[in-house]
Design an enzyme around this catalytic site. Sequence first.
Site, short mmCIF file in Angstrom:
data_model
loop_
_atom_site.label_atom_id
_atom_site.label_comp_id
_atom_site.label_asym_id
_atom_site.label_seq_id
_atom_site.Cartn_x
_atom_site.Cartn_y
_atom_site.Cartn_z
CB ALA A 1 41.87 42.94 41.66
CE LYS A 2 35.04 43.55 45.62
NZ LYS A 2 35.43 43.72 47.11
#
Length: 434
Positions: free
Chosen positions: A123-124
Site C-alpha cells: 500500500a502507499k
Amino acid sequence: MASTKTAAAESPLDDPRSRRARVSDLEVVRHHFDWAWDHLALPDDIRQVFWEPYREVSVQIPVKLSDGKTHVYQGYRIQHNGARGPYKGGIRFHQEVDIDEVRALASMMTWKTAVAGVPFGGAKGGVNVRVEDLQKSDLQKIARSFMDKVEKVLGPTRDIPAPDVNTNAQVMAWMMDEYGKLHGHTPAIVTGKPIALEGSYGREAATGRGCVFMYREAAAKIGLSPSETTFSVQGYGNVGSWAARIMQDLGAKMVAASDAWGAIRNDDGIDANELHRHITVEGGKLSEFPGAEAISAGDLFEVPCDVFFPAALGGMIHEDNADLMKVKMVVEGANNPTSFKADEIFESKGIVVIPDLMANAGGVTCSYFEWVQNLQHFRWEEREVNDKLGKVMRKAYRDCAERAEAEKLSLRKGAFLVAIERVIEASRTRGYIE
Ligand code: NAD
C-alpha cells in the site's frame, strides 16, 4: 574539479540532467511488471488483478493553518494487493504527490514485501503538501486530519502505514495518537514510531542499512572492497544519510551528495556524520557544508565514483543523465529512481543495479520487526534487530540473484520474477484467483 556544466542551465529545472524522467513512476513499474508477467507466461485474464490496486481512497483535507487561512489538500491511501498479509507502505508528504505516483508506490510495496519475504501486502499513502511552507503545528494538523479521513481502511491487521518522504517518527506519533482516540492505544497501527512510543531500535536507520547490506553482497561479487569504495548520494535525507554514515563506518568514502536545494563534491571525501550534523543539528544548508565545493544538481551525475545511491524521488535517473554516470553500481535507496531507458543504458554498460524492491526493502523489513514487537508489547535490542535485518536482506539478495543468474537477467528482472511468483502463489492458495 572539472565538470561539464550544461550551457545556460540557470535552475535545476532548466538542466536536462536534473529534471525528473518524462515517463511516470507508474509507467516504469507497469513496464517491469508486464515484462515479468509475460516472461512467466501467466494468464492474461488475471493480469489486471495485479496491475491495478485493490482499493483506492482519495480524501479532501481542509485544514486551517497558522497563516489563518484554510488550505485544502488531497490525500490518498492506495491498497494494491493484500494476498500475502496486511497492506503495508509509507505515507509521503510532497507537493508533487498525485494518485498515479501513489499507485506506483503501492504496487512497488507489494513486490518489495514479497522479495523480502515479510508477511505483508502493498500500500502507499500521500498528501500533496509542500512541507517547506509549514510550521510544525501545521504539519501536525495535516497528519492528524489525514489519519481521521483514512482510518476506516487502516488497522493493525488491515493496513499499517510508515514514514516516507517528508514524514518521520514524529509524524507517525501524531497519527498513532489520532488513531488511538477512536480505537484505544494501538501502537501496531503505524511503524517508524519514536522509541518512546514503542518504535523499534534500528528502524530509523533500517532502509539505509539495508541498502548497505545489499551493496556488500553485490560488491563482493565484483571484487570491490568497502575500504576502496567511493560513493555519491542523491537525496541526503533519512535513507541517503544513513546509507552514507554506515558506508563510511565500513571505510568507504563519500565524494558527492545532494538534497532538494543543492549539491556538493569533494574528491578527498565528505564526512557523512559531519554533513548530517551540519544539516540536522546546526540547521545548515547542504550546499554550504564547509570542506566541499558546491556544484549543481546536474553535475552530481558526472562525479566519478564506484557506487551511486539515488535516495530522493522517483524518475531522477533517465536518458539525459544515465549515460554520463561513471559508476560501477547503483543502489536504489529511492523508489522508482531509474527510468527503463536508463536501466537499458546501465545494462549495456555492465553497471550493476540493485533495484529498489531489493535495495530499500530494509525499511519495510524493520517495520515488520516493529509490528511484531508491538503485537507482543516486547522490545528487542538494536543488535538483534540489525542481525535479523541482515539475514533477511542477504536472503532476499540470494533469492533474486540466483533467479537472475539462472536466466542471465538483470537483478531487477530476477527480483520481479521472484516477487510475482510469491504473490501469485499466495493469491492462488487463498482462492483469490483460480
Ligand atoms: P527524506 O524526506 O528523509 O529525504 C529525501 C531527501 O531527498 C531530502 O534530503 C530531500 O531534500 C532530497 N530531495 C528531494 N528532492 C530532491 C531532488 N530533486 N534532488 C536531490 N535531492 C532531493 O525521505 P526518505 O525517507 O529518505 O526517502 C527517500 C527515498 O527513499 C524515497 O524515494 C522513499 O520512497 C524511499 N524509501 C524510504 C524508506 C524509508 O524508510 N524512509 C523506505 C523505502 C524507500
